[in-house]
Design a protein around this motif. Structure first.
Motif, PDB file in Angstrom:
ATOM      1  N   ASP A 187      27.274  14.958 -37.902  1.00  0.00           N
ATOM      2  CA  ASP A 187      26.242  15.473 -37.007  1.00  0.00           C
ATOM      3  C   ASP A 187      25.776  16.891 -37.370  1.00  0.00           C
ATOM      4  O   ASP A 187      24.729  17.322 -36.903  1.00  0.00           O
ATOM      5  N   VAL A 188      26.551  17.617 -38.141  1.00  0.00           N
ATOM      6  CA  VAL A 188      26.227  19.011 -38.422  1.00  0.00           C
ATOM      7  C   VAL A 188      25.221  19.093 -39.563  1.00  0.00           C
ATOM      8  O   VAL A 188      25.501  18.662 -40.692  1.00  0.00           O
ATOM      9  N   GLU A 209      26.645  26.079 -29.656  1.00  0.00           N
ATOM     10  CA  GLU A 209      27.802  26.870 -30.067  1.00  0.00           C
ATOM     11  C   GLU A 209      28.922  26.005 -30.621  1.00  0.00           C
ATOM     12  O   GLU A 209      29.616  26.397 -31.561  1.00  0.00           O
ATOM     13  N   ASP A 210      29.122  24.827 -30.047  1.00  0.00           N
ATOM     14  CA  ASP A 210      30.166  23.945 -30.562  1.00  0.00           C
ATOM     15  C   ASP A 210      29.843  23.507 -31.988  1.00  0.00           C
ATOM     16  O   ASP A 210      30.723  23.452 -32.861  1.00  0.00           O
ATOM     17  N   THR A 224      31.048  26.358 -39.123  1.00  0.00           N
ATOM     18  CA  THR A 224      31.845  27.412 -39.742  1.00  0.00           C
ATOM     19  C   THR A 224      33.106  26.831 -40.360  1.00  0.00           C
ATOM     20  O   THR A 224      33.504  27.203 -41.473  1.00  0.00           O
ATOM     21  N   ASP A 225      33.733  25.884 -39.642  1.00  0.00           N
ATOM     22  CA  ASP A 225      34.918  25.214 -40.199  1.00  0.00           C
ATOM     23  C   ASP A 225      34.566  24.457 -41.479  1.00  0.00           C
ATOM     24  O   ASP A 225      35.326  24.474 -42.459  1.00  0.00           O
TER      25      ASP A 225
END
Length: 1013
Positions: free
Chosen positions: A221-222, A255-256, A262-263
Motif C-alpha cells: 500500500d505504501v 502518519e501511519d 520510513t521502515d
C-alpha cells in the motif's frame, strides 16, 4: 624450481609454481604451453592472475572442467592438441590478473565461473539501452519478485534474500568487469559501463525495496519512490561509490503510512549496506535529503515541494540537476520529476547561485590533503570533477532558456553544449576525451579490491599494474600513464577559462573580428552578458564595453590582452566586485600600454597576472594607490618585492632626498611614503608575510615621513631672525602605540623649547608664531595629493584639545600638567611616543610625562573617574542606532574595551613594573599576564578581540578605501572583509560569527577586570 620460458616470455619462479599446481589440478600442461603463458604474461599482474586462477580452480573442483572446455576450440581431449579460444582465455585471465575482489567472489561462488565463459557475455555493454530492463528483471527474480508487478514483493526475504540479491549483483559486475577489461579501447565504452553500473544500482534498490515490502508491507500500500542523485542519477556511476538517494512518499499518505515508509526506507538501505554473510554492496547515502542527516528520512512529495520553494539552499538545486527516479512507485517518481526538476533552471537566476557553486568547488579542492592532491584523479586540479563542473556551469547559465541542454549526464551535456554552440565542438571533444580517459583510470583503480578510491598509486609496482590495466597495447608503463593523465589535466584546466570567457571576448569584438549577422551578433552578445552576470558581473553591458575597448584592434597590446583576459575575467569573478576590477584593469592597461615589460609580464608570469587580478578585485584602496603608481605592478612578478624595506635603507633614502631637494623635499618624501604604503597594502591583500607586523610597518613608515618632512619644513621656514629652539613631534593614540591601520589619522602633539631662557616677550611671541607656522606647514605639506598618498596629522589630543594652543612650550606643558591635568589625559599619555625632533627635548619631555602616566599610586577617585568616563563614552559617543555588538571601536568587547582595560592596569602598576611601560596594547597585555595581574585565558580573549577588530578595520579600509566604524552588515562588504582576512570564499558569515563570539568573550573579561562586576 626454475622459472618457465615460452617462445616469447619468461615466467618468474613464484608464478611458475602456481602454473605447475594448475597442471596437476586440471591434468593439462598449462605451465609449458607457450600460448597460455604468453596470454598470462600480458595481463596487468601475471602473478596475481596465476594465483587467482589457481584459487578459482581449487574452489570449482570437478566443475573446473567447464573452464577447459570453454577455452578449447577443437574436439580433442588434450589442450595441447587443440587451438585455444584466445579472446575468451584473455578475458578470463584479465579478470584474474586485475581484480582480487572478483576472484574472491568466484571462490565464494565457483558456480558463477560459467558467467565468464558464456557466449553471450558481452551483452551487458553491447546493448546498454536494454540493460536497465534486463538487470531489473534479473535482480527481482533473484529474490522471487515479479518484475511486472507495480509494487514487487520478494518471495525470498531475510538473510537468504539479501545473499541472493548481493550475489546476483556481483555476478552482473563480474560479467561487466570482464567486458570492460577485454575491450580494446575501454574509453570508447566507458559511458556504457557507467550506465550499466547505474542501472544495476537502480535494480538492486528495487530488489531491496521488494524485500522490505515483503517483510513489512504485505499489502503493497505504501507509494514510495526512490530518487537517485549524483552519479547514479546521471547514469555515470563508477564501480564503487556511495549511491545518493532520497525517498519520496505520495502526498496523500497519513502518519501511519509515513511511519511504515520510513521502515521500508531503512530496511532497503540495510539490505544493501549493512554487514552480512555476503559482503555489502555500497553505502546508500541519504545525506542530500532536505535538512541533511537532521531531516526526516522520508518526506511526502508536497513536503519536498514546500522545502524547495521556501527553504532549500542554492547548492540543493544544483543537486537536483542529476535527480532521476530509479526505483519504487513509478507514478510518485514521475510526479517528483515533473514538479521539482524545473526548479533547477529557475534557481539558476538566484543572486549568488553560480558563485555559491564555485565556492563549493573551491572548498572541495581545499579539503584535499596536500600529499594526495597531485594523485587525485577525481577532485584534483584538471580532474574529473573539473570536467563535470565546467559542463554543469554552462548548463546552469544557459539552460535557463535552452531546454535542449538540460541533461544530467556529463558526456551527453558536453555533446549538446557543443552542438548548440555554447562550447566549441573541438573543446567539447577534448573535454569528453579527457573525461573518458580519467573515468577508465578511476575504474581501474577501483576494480582490484572493489573499494572507493580515486588516487593514483604512489608505489611503482602498483602504478605499473594500473598502467597495464589501462593500456592494452603500445607502451604500458607507469610513465606513460602519468604523462597522459597530466596532459589531460592541463588541457582541462586551460579549457575552463577559455570555455567560459573566450566567447565573451568574441562577442564583444565580433565573432572572429568579422561583421556578423545582426541577429547572431545580438544573440552572442546576450549570451556573453548572461555569462558575465552569472559569474557575478553586476553590469554585464558595461563590462562588455571594457572588454571591447581592451581587445579591439590588431595592436600588440590588444593581442596580448586577448590572450590573458579570459584568465583575468575568471580571477576577477573569484573576487567580490569583478566589475570594479575590470574597470581598474582597463585603466591600468591604458596607463601602461606603451610599456613592453608590462605586456610581457602579463603574458609570461602567471603569478603576476593572478596577483593583479586579486588586488583589483579585492582592494579598492590598493587599486587606487596602484593606479597612481602603475609602474609598481612590476613588483607582482615576485613576492620578494613586497617584503618590508629595511628602515635603515629607507632612512638613507629620505636623507638623500633632503640633501638633494632641501626645503622642497616634502613632495618626494610623500611619494616615497606613498610607494611604501602601496608595498605594504599589496603584501596585505596578497597575504604575503605576517599580517600582525603590518601595523608596526605602517607606523614606522609614518614616523619616517614625519621626521623627513619636519626637517624639510624647518629648512624652509627657519630664518636667522628666529630664536634658536628645540622642537618635537609626539605621536599619540594608535600611532603612538605603533598600532595604526590604513584608516588611522596621525594623532600628534607638538612641543618646543627656546634654547635661550632669557627671551623677551616679543621674541617669545615671534617664536611661538613661527612654530605654529611650522606645525601648520608640516600638516599641510604632508596631506595627500593627486599623485601621492599622505599623512593626516591630527593634534586634537593636545592639552585642552582644539581650544588649546597648537604648539605648546615645554614649560607650558609643565605648568599645565602640574595644575590641570585630568586622569584621562594621563591615560592618553600612555601612548605618547616621540617620533621626530630634538633628542634633548624628547628626553626631558619623557621625564615630564612618565610620573603622570605611571603614577606611584592611583587614587580611588581617579580610578572612579576613568571608569565613569568609559561608561559615558559607551552611552554618548556610540553613534545613534549603531549596533553595540558590531561597532569596532566603541562596541562591546571591541578596541576600546580592551585598550581601557589594559590602560587601567598600566596606570595602576606601571610604576613598579617596567614591562608595562610600553605604548603597545598587546605588549602591555603580555607583560600584565607575565606579572600575574591577568589570567592567561583572560589575556588571550582580550588579545584575540583586539587583534580581530584591528584586522577587520584594516580589511574594510582595504576593500572600500574608506574607514569602517562597524563590522560590515552588507553581504558583499562582509564577504570581501573575510576574504582579505584569509577566510575562504563564501565564509563571510563565518567571520561574523567569529567576531561576535570573540568580542562577547572579551566583553565578559572587561566587565570583570575593568568595572569589577
Amino acid at each position: 624450481m626454475a622459472g618457465i620460458t615460452s617462445r616469447t616470455t619468461s615466467v618468474p619462479e613464484a608464478t611458475a609454481r602456481f602454473l605447475h599446481e594448475l597442471d596437476e589440478l586440471l591434468g593439462q600442461p598449462l605451465a609449458t604451453d607457450s600460448r597460455f603463458v604468453d596470454l598470462l604474461m600480458a595481463t596487468p599482474d601475471p602473478h596475481g592472475a596465476a594465483l587467482g586462477l589457481l584459487r578459482v580452480v581449487e574452489a570449482a573442483g570437478k566443475d573446473s572442467a567447464a573452464l577447459l572446455k570453454a577455452v578449447r576450440s577443437g574436439t580433442s581431449d588434450s589442450l595441447a592438441e587443440d587451438e585455444l579460444n584466445r579472446p575468451l582465455l584473455a578475458r578470463l585471465l584479465a579478470v584474474m590478473g586485475t581484480s582480487e575482489a572478483m576472484v574472491d567472489h568466484l571462490v565464494r561462488h565457483p558456480d558463477s565461473l560459467p558467467l565468464l565463459l558464456a557466449p553471450d557475455a558481452f551483452l551487458l555493454i553491447s546493448t546498454p539501452a536494454a540493460s536497465a530492463v534486463a538487470l531489473r528483471e534479473d535482480m527481482l527474480r533473484a529474490v522471487g519478485a515479479d518484475p511486472a508487478d507495480s509494487a514487487p514483493q520478494a518471495a525470498v526475504t531475510g538473510d537468504e534474500g539479501i545473499k541472493a540479491l548481493r550475489r546476483t549483483y556481483r555476478d552482473a559486475v563480474l560479467r561487466l568487469v570482464a567486458d570492460d577489461l577485454a575491450a580494446e579501447a575501454p574509453e570508447e565504452i566507458v559511458d556504457h559501463v557507467m550506465a550499466v553500473l547505474s542501472d544495476l544500482a537502480a535494480a538492486a534498490l528495487d530488489a531491496a525495496l521488494a524485500i522490505a515490502r515483503a517483510e513489512a508491507d504485505g499489502g503493497g500500500d505504501v507509494r514510495l519512490a526512490v530518487i537517485a542523485l549524483g552519479k547514479t542519477g546521471a547514469r555515470e556511476l563508477n564501480y564503487v561509490s556511495d549511491v545518493d538517494v532520497v525517498f519520496v512518499l505520495d502526498s496523500a499518505a497519513d502518519e501511519d503510512t509515513r511511519s511504515l515508509a520510513t521502515d521500508l526506507a531503512q530496511r532497503t538501505r540495510a539490505v544493501l549496506s549493512d554487514a552480512g554473510g555476503e559482503p555489502a554492496l555500497w553505502e546508500v547515502d541519504t545525506a542530500l535529503r532536505p535538512e541533511g542527516k537532521a531531516g526526516a528520512l522520508v518526506r511526502t512529495l508536497s513536503e519536498f515541494e514546500h522545502y524547495y520553494a521556501d527553504i532549500a539552499q542554492n547548492w540543493e538545486f544544483q543537486a537536483l540537476l542529476k535527480a532521476r527516479p530509479i526505483a519504487g512507485d513509478v507514478g510518485v517518481g514521475d510526479q517528483f520529476s515533473q514538479s521539482l526538476l524545473p526548479l533547477v533552471w529557475k534557481a539558476a537566476s538566484r543572486e549568488g547561485f553560480i558563485d555559491g557553486i564555485r565556492s563549493m568547488r573551491r572548498r572541495v579542492v581545499d579539503l584535499i590533503p596536500a600529499a594526495e592532491a597531485p594523485r587525485q584523479i577525481k577532485l584534483g586540479r584538471g580532474g574529473l570533477r573539473d570536467v563535470e563542473f565546467s559542463a554543469q556551469m554552462l548548463q546552469l547559465v544557459h539552460g535557463r532558456t535552452d531546454e535542449d541542454i538540460r541533461t544530467p549526464n556529463t558526456l551527453v551535456a558536453l555533446e549538446e553544449l557543443g552542438e548548440h554552440g555554447y562550447i566549441g565542438q573541438q573543446d567539447a571533444s577534448v573535454f569528453s576525451t579527457a573525461y573518458r580517459f580519467m573515468r577508465v583510470v578511476e575504474h581501474r583503480v577501483q576494480i582490484p579490491r572493489m573499494m572507493r578510491n580515486a588516487l593514483i598509486p604512489d608505489d611503482d609496482g602498483k602504478l605499473r599494474m594500473l598502467a597495464r590495466s589501462v593500456f592494452r597495447s603500445g607502451s604500458r608503463t607507469g610513465a606513460r600513464l602519468e604523462e597522459t593523465r597530466r596532459d589531460f589535466a592541463r588541457q582541462v584546466t586551460r579549457l575552463h577559462e577559455q570555455i567560459f570567457y573566450r566567447p565573451i571576448l568574441e562577442a564583444a569584438v565580433g565573432v572572429h573580428g568579422a561583421v556578423v549577422d545582426a541577429h547572431k551578433r545580438g544573440s552572442s552578445l546576450q549570451a556573453a552578458a548572461d555569462r558575465l552576470q552569472a559569474f557575478g558581473y553586476r553590469d554585464p553591458q558595461g563590462s562588455l564595453g571594457h572588454i571591447k575597448a581592451l581587445t579591439t584592434g590588431v595592436s600588440r597590446t590588444a593581442m596580448v590582452i586577448k590572450q590573458v583576459l579570459p584568465a583575468l575575467l575568471d580571477w576577477f569573478s573569484d573576487g567580490v566586485e569583478p566589475d570594479r576590477a575590470l574597470l581598474a584593469f582597463r585603466r591600468l592597461s591604458e596607463s601602461l600600454a606603451s610599456s613592453g615589460w608590462f605586456l610581457k609580464m602579463l603574458r609570461d608570469s602567471g603569478l603576476a597576472a593572478k596577483s593583479v587580478a586579486d588586488v583589483l578585485s579585492l582592494s579598492g584602496y590598493a587599486t587606487e594607490l596602484l593606479l597612481r603608481q602603475p609602474a609598481a605592478v612590476a613588483w607582482l612578478d615576485k613576492f620578494d618585492n613586497l617584503t618590508a624595506r629595511d628602515q635603515k635603507v629607507l632612512t638613507a633614502e629620505v636623507d638623500g632626498l633632503l640633501r638633494r631637494h632641501g626645503a622642497v623635499a616634502v613632495t618626494p618624501i610623500r611619494e616615497t611614503y606613498s610607494r611604501e604604503l602601496l608595498r605594504i597594502a599589496l603584501r596585505d591583500v596578497l597575504d604575503v608575510g605576517d599580517r600582525a607586523e603590518i601595523p608596526g610597518d605602517l607606523s614606522d613608515l609614518m614616523d619616517l615621513a614625519v621626521r623627513g618632512a619636519l626637517e624639510a619644513v624647518r629648512t624652509d621656514l627657519d630664518a636667522p631672525e628666529i630664536p634658536d629652539y628645540e622642537f618635537a613631534v609626539i605621536a599619540m593614540g594608535r600611532w603612538g602605540g605603533r598600532e595604526i591601520g590604513y584608516f588611522s589619522d596621525a594623532d600628534a602633539m607638538y612641543v618646543f623649547r627656546p634654547k635661550n631662557d632669557g627671551l623677551d616677550a616679543e621674541a617669545k611671541g615671534r617664536l611661538s608664531k613661527h612654530l605654529n607656522k611650522v606645525a601648520l606647514q608640516l600638516s599641510t605639506r604632508l596631506k595627500a595629493s593627486e599623485g601621492a598618498q599622505g599623512v593626516d596629522l591630527d593634534a586634537d589630543l593636545r592639552p585642552e584639545g582644539k581650544n588649546g594652543p597648537l604648539v605648546r612650550s615645554f614649560s607650558s606643558f609643565q605648568a599645565y600638567y602640574a595644575k590641570w591635568s585630568q586622569p584621562w589625559e594621563a591615560q592618553a599619555l600612555l601612548r605618547a611616543r616621540p617620533v621626530a625632533g630634538d633628542e634633548d627635548l624628547i628626553k626631558d619631555f619623557l621625564s615630564l610625562i612618565d610620573p603622570l602616566r605611571y603614577p606611584t599610586q592611583m587614587p580611588q577617585k581617579a580610578l572612579t573617574q576613568v571608569r565613569t568616563l568609559k561608561a559615558r563614552m559607551e552611552d554618548e559617543r556610540l553613534p545613534r542606532n549603531a549596533d553595540k555588538r558590531r561597532h569596532l571601536k566603541l562596541g562591546r568587547g571591541s578596541l576600546s574595551d580592551v585598550e581601557w582595560t589594559v590602560q587601567l592596569i598600566q596606570l595602576e602598576h606601571g610604576h613598579e613594573l617596567e614591562g608595562l611601560r610600553t605604548t603597545s596594547t598587546l605588549q602591555a597585555l603580555e607583560a600584565a599576564t607575565e606579572a600575574g595581574l591577568l589570567p592567561v585565558e583572560d589575556a588571550q580573549q582580550l588579545a584575540a578581540a583586539w587583534q580581530l577588530a584591528t584586522d577587520v578595520r584594516s580589511a574594510v579600509m582595504l576593500f572600500r578605501g574608506r574607514t569602517a566604524e562597524s563590522l560590515p552588515g552588507d553581504h558583499t562588504e562582509l564577504e570581501a572583509t573575510a576574504r582579505l582576512l584569509g577566510y575562504a570564499a563564501g565564509e563571510g558569515h563565518d567571520l561574523e560569527d567569529d567576531y561576535l563570539r570573540t568580542t562577547r568573550h572579551a566583553r565578559a573579561v572587561m566587565e570583570h577586570r575593568f568595572y569589577g562586576f
